[in-house]
Write a protein that holds these residues in place. Structure first.
Motif, PDB file in Angstrom:
ATOM      1  N   UNK A  60      20.721   3.657  71.233  1.00 32.41           N
ATOM      2  CA  UNK A  60      20.126   4.525  72.245  1.00 32.41           C
ATOM      3  C   UNK A  60      19.810   5.908  71.708  1.00 32.41           C
ATOM      4  N   UNK A  61      20.675   6.431  70.834  1.00 35.80           N
ATOM      5  CA  UNK A  61      20.553   7.815  70.389  1.00 35.80           C
ATOM      6  C   UNK A  61      20.975   7.939  68.934  1.00 35.80           C
ATOM      7  N   UNK A  62      20.196   8.705  68.188  1.00 36.58           N
ATOM      8  CA  UNK A  62      20.529   9.019  66.793  1.00 36.58           C
ATOM      9  C   UNK A  62      20.731  10.525  66.689  1.00 36.58           C
ATOM     10  N   UNK A  63      21.903  10.925  66.185  1.00 39.16           N
ATOM     11  CA  UNK A  63      22.209  12.346  65.959  1.00 39.16           C
ATOM     12  C   UNK A  63      22.434  12.522  64.472  1.00 39.16           C
ATOM     13  N   UNK A  64      21.613  13.339  63.821  1.00 38.74           N
ATOM     14  CA  UNK A  64      21.730  13.495  62.377  1.00 38.74           C
ATOM     15  C   UNK A  64      21.779  14.950  61.959  1.00 38.74           C
ATOM     16  N   UNK A  65      22.530  15.202  60.900  1.00 42.73           N
ATOM     17  CA  UNK A  65      22.496  16.509  60.255  1.00 42.73           C
ATOM     18  C   UNK A  65      21.158  16.635  59.530  1.00 42.73           C
ATOM     19  N   UNK A  66      20.680  17.860  59.368  1.00 48.72           N
ATOM     20  CA  UNK A  66      19.410  18.060  58.676  1.00 48.72           C
ATOM     21  C   UNK A  66      19.583  18.108  57.166  1.00 48.72           C
ATOM     22  N   UNK A  67      20.517  18.911  56.691  1.00 49.61           N
ATOM     23  CA  UNK A  67      20.671  19.105  55.243  1.00 49.61           C
ATOM     24  C   UNK A  67      21.708  18.137  54.689  1.00 49.61           C
ATOM     25  N   UNK A  68      21.194  17.080  54.065  1.00 44.34           N
ATOM     26  CA  UNK A  68      22.049  16.088  53.435  1.00 44.34           C
ATOM     27  C   UNK A  68      21.473  15.765  52.069  1.00 44.34           C
ATOM     28  N   UNK A  69      22.313  15.463  51.090  1.00 45.52           N
ATOM     29  CA  UNK A  69      21.798  15.106  49.767  1.00 45.52           C
ATOM     30  C   UNK A  69      21.074  13.766  49.801  1.00 45.52           C
ATOM     31  N   UNK A  70      20.011  13.658  49.019  1.00 48.48           N
ATOM     32  CA  UNK A  70      19.290  12.396  48.898  1.00 48.48           C
ATOM     33  C   UNK A  70      18.187  12.216  49.919  1.00 48.48           C
ATOM     34  N   UNK A  71      18.450  12.527  51.173  1.00 45.86           N
ATOM     35  CA  UNK A  71      17.475  12.347  52.247  1.00 45.86           C
ATOM     36  C   UNK A  71      17.815  13.322  53.372  1.00 45.86           C
TER      37      UNK A  71
END
Length: 279
Positions: free
Chosen positions: A52-63
């Motif tokens: 239903x929902x994706x919560x992601x950090x913006x600054x991550x290594x690789x992608x």
């Protein structure tokens, strides 16, 4: 998803303590899955049937979070998307909204009550039809979703003695500004204005895009004495991108009109007609 199943939320962050905080905040009411990178999250998305929902950090290594969400959108177009970040530039904001139709940017450190409120609103969007009910420039509810929210609030107000106010926030001269300054400048203006409007309104208020250069705010239990319009204009002018656009293009201005229930009507159509948003 059946009524007895808990909504699935995918949380993505390369820092374990951030994931732990999200799990503790959301895990009681929702089925929270975690991933430590964008690549791992894409693998998890391939295994799940319903997110239903994706919560992601913006600054991550690789992608980065933006890159991950643009890929995730191809696999789960209906999932609502949020970015948690400690830093955003206007260019990052526009890129994220355009490439992955982000519902919200949440800045670190985030408040638990605010996060829970944003998650509940995101899940309402998912239940209504998914992340593609969001405006692709601002990430706000689009006209279709906004109408559903408005129908709900008008029906609720009709059952109670509490007031309901609608605010039409117009960027007068927007079409001429976009033609003169170009699409990038026009998008930066709208995203900055949307950000300022979010800050000026309450968490219970609903803000969406009604048309080109036109925002609509639905304000339940808003007293007539509340100087919301003044707050909206002041918040808009406090943003550098908005202020520079207004000062550099004299034909551009921010106007706010109001319609109240029951004073201007008791139906959605009455209220929209009072704002000249419907014939």
């Amino acid at each position: 998803m059946s009524p007895t199943e808990r909504p699935v939320i995918l949380a993505v962050d390369d820092e374990p303590e951030n994931l732990d905080l999200l799990e503790r905040t959301l895990g009681l009411d929702y089925d929270v899955r975690v991933a430590h990178s964008g690549a791992e999250a894409l693998e998890i998305l391939g295994q799940l049937t319903d997110v239903a929902l994706i919560i992601t950090d913006q600054r991550m290594p690789g992608m980065t979070g933006t890159e991950f969400l643009s890929k995730a959108r191809l696999r789960r177009a209906d999932a609502v998307r949020m970015i948690v970040t400690g830093y955003t530039s206007p260019a990052d904001l526009i890129d994220a909204i355009n490439s992955s139709n982000v519902f919200r940017f949440v800045t670190k450190p985030w408040d638990i009550d605010h996060m829970l409120s944003m998650v509940r609103r995101a899940l309402r969007i998912y239940e209504a039809g998914g992340g593609d009910l969001l405006d692709e420039v601002t990430g706000l509810p689009n006209r279709r979703l906004l109408r559903r929210e408005l129908d709900r609030e008008v029906a609720r107000t009709a059952r109670t003695p509490r007031p309901l106010a609608l605010k039409a926030i117009r960027v007068d001269g927007y079409a001429d500004y976009a033609a003169s300054r170009g699409p990038i400048a026009a998008e930066m203006l709208l995203t900055a204005l949307a950000d300022s409007l979010r800050a000026a309104l309450r968490q219970v208020d609903v803000l969406g895009v009604h048309g080109d250069g036109v925002f609509l705010a639905v304000l339940p239990e808003c007293a007539a004495s509340d100087p919301v319009s003044d707050r909206i204009v002041a918040a808009a002018r406090s943003r550098v991108a908005v202020r520079e656009a207004l000062e550099g293009f004299p034909a551009l201005r921010i106007s706010v009109d109001e319609a109240r229930m029951p004073e201007q009507g008791t139906s959605v159509r009455d209220l929209l007609q009072a704002l000249a948003l419907e014939s």
